[in-house]
Motif scaffolding. Structure first.
Motif, PDB file in Angstrom:
ATOM      1  N   PRO A 179     -34.306  22.613-112.767  1.00  0.00           N
ATOM      2  CA  PRO A 179     -35.183  21.447-112.698  1.00  0.00           C
ATOM      3  C   PRO A 179     -35.602  20.688-112.883  1.00  0.00           C
ATOM      4  O   PRO A 179     -35.302  20.625-114.894  1.00  0.00           O
ATOM      5  CB  PRO A 179     -35.820  21.417-111.769  1.00  0.00           C
ATOM      6  CG  PRO A 179     -35.869  23.110-110.550  1.00  0.00           C
ATOM      7  CD  PRO A 179     -34.564  23.807-111.739  1.00  0.00           C
ATOM      8  N   ASN A 180     -35.371  19.473-113.438  1.00  0.00           N
ATOM      9  CA  ASN A 180     -36.036  18.279-114.878  1.00  0.00           C
ATOM     10  C   ASN A 180     -36.492  18.765-115.624  1.00  0.00           C
ATOM     11  O   ASN A 180     -36.733  18.669-116.498  1.00  0.00           O
ATOM     12  CB  ASN A 180     -35.745  17.157-114.099  1.00  0.00           C
ATOM     13  CG  ASN A 180     -34.486  16.025-113.396  1.00  0.00           C
ATOM     14  OD1 ASN A 180     -33.894  16.993-113.262  1.00  0.00           O
ATOM     15  ND2 ASN A 180     -34.717  15.503-112.702  1.00  0.00           N
ATOM     16  N   TRP A 181     -37.806  18.815-114.883  1.00  0.00           N
ATOM     17  CA  TRP A 181     -39.009  19.292-115.859  1.00  0.00           C
ATOM     18  C   TRP A 181     -38.451  20.464-117.026  1.00  0.00           C
ATOM     19  O   TRP A 181     -38.971  20.410-118.153  1.00  0.00           O
ATOM     20  CB  TRP A 181     -40.386  19.433-115.469  1.00  0.00           C
ATOM     21  CG  TRP A 181     -39.905  20.602-114.487  1.00  0.00           C
ATOM     22  CD1 TRP A 181     -39.569  21.364-113.702  1.00  0.00           C
ATOM     23  CD2 TRP A 181     -40.956  21.445-115.030  1.00  0.00           C
ATOM     24  NE1 TRP A 181     -40.491  22.236-112.530  1.00  0.00           N
ATOM     25  CE2 TRP A 181     -40.875  22.990-113.901  1.00  0.00           C
ATOM     26  CE3 TRP A 181     -41.875  22.333-116.179  1.00  0.00           C
ATOM     27  CZ2 TRP A 181     -41.395  24.134-113.860  1.00  0.00           C
ATOM     28  CZ3 TRP A 181     -42.816  22.950-115.793  1.00  0.00           C
ATOM     29  CH2 TRP A 181     -42.718  24.319-114.482  1.00  0.00           C
ATOM     30  N   LEU A 182     -37.254  21.316-116.781  1.00  0.00           N
ATOM     31  CA  LEU A 182     -37.234  21.777-117.502  1.00  0.00           C
ATOM     32  C   LEU A 182     -36.173  22.432-118.024  1.00  0.00           C
ATOM     33  O   LEU A 182     -35.977  22.999-119.809  1.00  0.00           O
ATOM     34  CB  LEU A 182     -36.807  23.639-116.914  1.00  0.00           C
ATOM     35  CG  LEU A 182     -38.579  24.514-116.024  1.00  0.00           C
ATOM     36  CD1 LEU A 182     -37.568  25.326-115.000  1.00  0.00           C
ATOM     37  CD2 LEU A 182     -39.109  24.879-117.053  1.00  0.00           C
ATOM     38  N   HIS A 183     -35.764  21.010-118.338  1.00  0.00           N
ATOM     39  CA  HIS A 183     -34.605  20.990-119.345  1.00  0.00           C
ATOM     40  C   HIS A 183     -35.221  20.631-120.467  1.00  0.00           C
ATOM     41  O   HIS A 183     -34.438  21.659-121.174  1.00  0.00           O
ATOM     42  CB  HIS A 183     -33.721  19.313-118.994  1.00  0.00           C
ATOM     43  CG  HIS A 183     -32.794  19.227-117.943  1.00  0.00           C
ATOM     44  ND1 HIS A 183     -32.338  18.525-117.152  1.00  0.00           N
ATOM     45  CD2 HIS A 183     -32.700  20.191-116.313  1.00  0.00           C
ATOM     46  CE1 HIS A 183     -31.997  18.532-115.845  1.00  0.00           C
ATOM     47  NE2 HIS A 183     -32.169  20.075-115.454  1.00  0.00           N
ATOM     48  N   ALA A 184     -35.821  20.095-120.969  1.00  0.00           N
ATOM     49  CA  ALA A 184     -36.477  19.984-122.314  1.00  0.00           C
ATOM     50  C   ALA A 184     -36.797  21.422-123.271  1.00  0.00           C
ATOM     51  O   ALA A 184     -35.853  21.807-124.163  1.00  0.00           O
ATOM     52  CB  ALA A 184     -37.481  18.765-122.584  1.00  0.00           C
ATOM     53  N   PRO A 185     -37.597  22.021-122.696  1.00  0.00           N
ATOM     54  CA  PRO A 185     -37.940  22.939-123.140  1.00  0.00           C
ATOM     55  C   PRO A 185     -37.333  24.380-123.232  1.00  0.00           C
ATOM     56  O   PRO A 185     -36.695  25.675-124.190  1.00  0.00           O
ATOM     57  CB  PRO A 185     -39.280  24.044-122.285  1.00  0.00           C
ATOM     58  CG  PRO A 185     -38.934  22.854-120.841  1.00  0.00           C
ATOM     59  CD  PRO A 185     -38.376  21.883-121.739  1.00  0.00           C
ATOM     60  N   ALA A 186     -36.153  24.281-122.373  1.00  0.00           N
ATOM     61  CA  ALA A 186     -35.203  25.866-122.251  1.00  0.00           C
ATOM     62  C   ALA A 186     -33.921  25.371-123.017  1.00  0.00           C
ATOM     63  O   ALA A 186     -33.490  26.245-123.969  1.00  0.00           O
ATOM     64  CB  ALA A 186     -34.670  25.132-120.578  1.00  0.00           C
ATOM     65  N   ALA A 187     -34.057  23.740-123.261  1.00  0.00           N
ATOM     66  CA  ALA A 187     -32.788  23.457-124.523  1.00  0.00           C
ATOM     67  C   ALA A 187     -33.347  23.516-125.635  1.00  0.00           C
ATOM     68  O   ALA A 187     -32.361  24.146-126.660  1.00  0.00           O
ATOM     69  CB  ALA A 187     -32.212  21.452-124.090  1.00  0.00           C
ATOM     70  N   LEU A 188     -34.448  23.071-125.742  1.00  0.00           N
ATOM     71  CA  LEU A 188     -35.024  23.138-127.545  1.00  0.00           C
ATOM     72  C   LEU A 188     -35.451  25.567-127.773  1.00  0.00           C
ATOM     73  O   LEU A 188     -34.829  24.885-128.308  1.00  0.00           O
ATOM     74  CB  LEU A 188     -35.885  22.502-127.093  1.00  0.00           C
ATOM     75  CG  LEU A 188     -36.848  22.604-128.708  1.00  0.00           C
ATOM     76  CD1 LEU A 188     -35.970  21.371-129.147  1.00  0.00           C
ATOM     77  CD2 LEU A 188     -38.511  21.533-128.500  1.00  0.00           C
ATOM     78  N   ALA A 189     -35.366  25.428-127.004  1.00  0.00           N
ATOM     79  CA  ALA A 189     -35.266  27.374-127.350  1.00  0.00           C
ATOM     80  C   ALA A 189     -33.694  27.944-127.970  1.00  0.00           C
ATOM     81  O   ALA A 189     -33.861  28.368-128.646  1.00  0.00           O
ATOM     82  CB  ALA A 189     -35.980  27.876-126.201  1.00  0.00           C
ATOM     83  N   PHE A 190     -33.058  26.970-127.217  1.00  0.00           N
ATOM     84  CA  PHE A 190     -31.400  27.527-127.447  1.00  0.00           C
ATOM     85  C   PHE A 190     -31.648  26.799-128.995  1.00  0.00           C
ATOM     86  O   PHE A 190     -30.328  27.245-129.799  1.00  0.00           O
ATOM     87  CB  PHE A 190     -30.340  27.128-126.745  1.00  0.00           C
ATOM     88  CG  PHE A 190     -30.449  28.493-125.158  1.00  0.00           C
ATOM     89  CD1 PHE A 190     -30.383  30.014-125.855  1.00  0.00           C
ATOM     90  CD2 PHE A 190     -31.381  27.818-124.243  1.00  0.00           C
ATOM     91  CE1 PHE A 190     -30.382  30.840-124.484  1.00  0.00           C
ATOM     92  CE2 PHE A 190     -31.731  28.836-123.777  1.00  0.00           C
ATOM     93  CZ  PHE A 190     -31.287  29.967-123.641  1.00  0.00           C
ATOM     94  N   VAL A 191     -31.324  25.400-128.850  1.00  0.00           N
ATOM     95  CA  VAL A 191     -30.723  24.096-129.767  1.00  0.00           C
ATOM     96  C   VAL A 191     -31.471  25.104-131.284  1.00  0.00           C
ATOM     97  O   VAL A 191     -30.826  24.988-132.288  1.00  0.00           O
ATOM     98  CB  VAL A 191     -31.044  23.450-129.621  1.00  0.00           C
ATOM     99  CG1 VAL A 191     -31.581  22.184-130.990  1.00  0.00           C
ATOM    100  CG2 VAL A 191     -30.260  21.822-129.002  1.00  0.00           C
ATOM    101  N   GLU A 192     -32.520  24.874-130.688  1.00  0.00           N
ATOM    102  CA  GLU A 192     -33.576  26.007-132.225  1.00  0.00           C
ATOM    103  C   GLU A 192     -33.067  27.065-132.612  1.00  0.00           C
ATOM    104  O   GLU A 192     -33.692  27.115-134.197  1.00  0.00           O
ATOM    105  CB  GLU A 192     -34.694  25.808-132.473  1.00  0.00           C
ATOM    106  CG  GLU A 192     -35.337  24.018-132.258  1.00  0.00           C
ATOM    107  CD  GLU A 192     -37.075  24.388-131.608  1.00  0.00           C
ATOM    108  OE1 GLU A 192     -37.851  25.462-131.490  1.00  0.00           O
ATOM    109  OE2 GLU A 192     -37.712  23.778-131.385  1.00  0.00           O
ATOM    110  N   ARG A 193     -32.465  27.915-132.038  1.00  0.00           N
ATOM    111  CA  ARG A 193     -31.854  29.070-132.643  1.00  0.00           C
ATOM    112  C   ARG A 193     -30.195  29.311-132.969  1.00  0.00           C
ATOM    113  O   ARG A 193     -29.873  29.640-132.937  1.00  0.00           O
ATOM    114  CB  ARG A 193     -32.141  30.541-131.646  1.00  0.00           C
ATOM    115  CG  ARG A 193     -33.743  30.680-131.380  1.00  0.00           C
ATOM    116  CD  ARG A 193     -33.804  32.049-130.495  1.00  0.00           C
ATOM    117  NE  ARG A 193     -34.919  32.072-130.065  1.00  0.00           N
ATOM    118  CZ  ARG A 193     -36.144  31.316-129.718  1.00  0.00           C
ATOM    119  NH1 ARG A 193     -36.007  30.261-129.746  1.00  0.00           N
ATOM    120  NH2 ARG A 193     -37.314  31.809-130.256  1.00  0.00           N
ATOM    121  N   GLY A 194     -29.988  27.703-132.711  1.00  0.00           N
ATOM    122  CA  GLY A 194     -28.453  27.805-133.345  1.00  0.00           C
ATOM    123  C   GLY A 194     -26.984  27.706-132.477  1.00  0.00           C
ATOM    124  O   GLY A 194     -26.093  27.587-132.371  1.00  0.00           O
TER     125      GLY A 194
END
Length: 394
Positions: free
Chosen positions: A86-101
């Motif tokens: 669901p939309n409200w989890l997009h940001a924290p989930a995506a950021l968790a992976f982006v920050e790990r490359g």
């Protein structure tokens, strides 16, 4: 040198009964470019593991934080993750992976706040990863043909853009009748916005992708028709683009009887292009001279981008799943090329980016604010970091 193997992929969300989760998985595997090896499919760890087993996925996790940390630490960890929560989890989930490359393919809208969207833009550039947003309607071959025709001047200077996306599935309060999809999509804390976020964002992105135009100002009439619903279910938006073109965007989820009626019409000084999602393999070009030409998918007379997005010969229809897969496949080929130290094929860079995601969030929030004010408002926007290329390209 090419990788000569599928990318290792993960998924966050998409548990049992989640329509869009299976669409993403189908798109991911359609061209054999990625293999799903890890995932967190439910906030309940037991359900996540059970669903992973049913999909034949090797590694199941109880949270996206655990998955991001564990996969980044593995020599054979995932190289791309699909975010379908669901939309409200997009940001924290995506950021968790982006920050790990780890590269990301995320469902839309990218986030529910502009602050989160801009944080993602900065993080994607800081960590130099590929980020694709599944505005899947940009993946249709005839949408790409329309874009090429506009860019080539086939209809002259664009004057008017009309984008309409109408559905009827929320005509009744089905969120109070057991529909899980309706329940979170009509919850402002989880969805952020209703019709504007769910389908209005698609219409705005489609219009921008085909025309290349940037918004200048807008005036929105935002409504809620179903009593007791705490979120918008219908909107009509007047648009003014930079450079002088005008437009109208209509989105509704209370258009009773309609299914997935997305349409786009672009009129210029020399003609008009018309495309309808429910008849996606045709694009109609109406010339000023009164000649009507119908472009059909699959022919070698089409633009290189339209041909690149076609899988079957003429007369064999392609539609929703293939368009979704085109976004995925372009992004996956881009990720693989960069992993191998190669420059991606320019045709593979044709997918919605993190910058498009930020623009989409800005549009949604601006339209909502205009609706509250019942007034014209400034709709111009530039993401905080310059993108890799023009709007709609990676």
């Amino acid at each position: 040198m090419p990788l000569h193997r599928p990318l290792r992929a993960g998924q966050v969300g998409g548990g049992p009964g989640a329509f869009i989760g299976e669409v993403h998985r189908r798109a991911m595997r359609m061209d054999g470019l990625a293999t799903l090896v890890a995932g967190v499919f439910s906030s309940d760890p037991d359900k996540s593991r059970a669903h992973a087993a049913s999909l034949g996925v090797e590694r199941a996790y109880g949270s996206f934080e655990e998955m991001a940390e564990a996969e980044a630490a593995r020599d054979d960890g995932i190289e791309v993750v699909s975010i379908v929560t669901p939309n409200w989890l997009h940001a924290p989930a995506a950021l968790a992976f982006v920050e790990r490359g780890i590269s990301v393919v995320c469902d839309k809208p990218m986030t529910t706040t502009l602050e989160d969207a801009e944080a993602l833009v900065r993080a994607v550039h800081e960590h130099d990863i590929t980020f694709a947003l599944t505005h899947n309607y940009t993946g249709y071959p005839m949408v790409k043909q329309a874009r090429a025709l506009v860019a080539d001047g086939a209809i002259g200077e664009v004057r008017k853009v009309v984008a309409e996306y109408s559905q009827g599935w929320l005509s009744k309060p089905v969120e109070r009748e057991g529909s899980k999809q309706a329940a979170w999509r009509t919850d402002p804390k989880k969805a952020g916005a209703g019709a504007l976020g769910d389908i209005g964002s698609h219409a705005e992105n489609l219009a921008a992708y085909v025309t290349g135009l940037e918004l200048d100002r807008l005036c929105a009439d935002v409504r809620t028709f179903v009593p007791g619903r705490p979120i918008d279910d219908d909107a009509n938006v007047l648009l003014r683009y930079q450079g002088g073109a005008g437009g109208v965007l209509h989105c509704s989820q209370i258009a009773a009887g309609l299914e997935n009626d997305l349409r786009l019409r672009v009129s210029g000084t020399e003609g008009t292009l018309s495309w309808r999602q429910e008849h996606p393999n045709e694009l109609v070009h109406h010339s000023l001279a009164g000649v009507e030409r119908v472009y059909r998918r699959g022919h070698d007379t089409l633009s290189s981008a339209a041909q690149h997005a076609s899988r079957l010969p003429p007369g064999h229809p392609e539609a929703f799943n293939e368009a979704f897969a085109n976004v995925y496949s372009n992004a996956l080929r881009t990720i693989a090329a960069r992993a191998a130290g190669d420059e991606p094929d320019p045709l593979d860079l044709d997918f919605p980016t993190v910058e498009d995601g930020a623009r989409g969030v800005h549009f949604i929030l601006t339209a909502l604010e205009s609706g509250r004010q019942e007034a014209w408002v400034d709709a111009s926007y530039e993401p905080p970091v310059a993108g890799h290329g023009a709007r709609g390209t990676g």
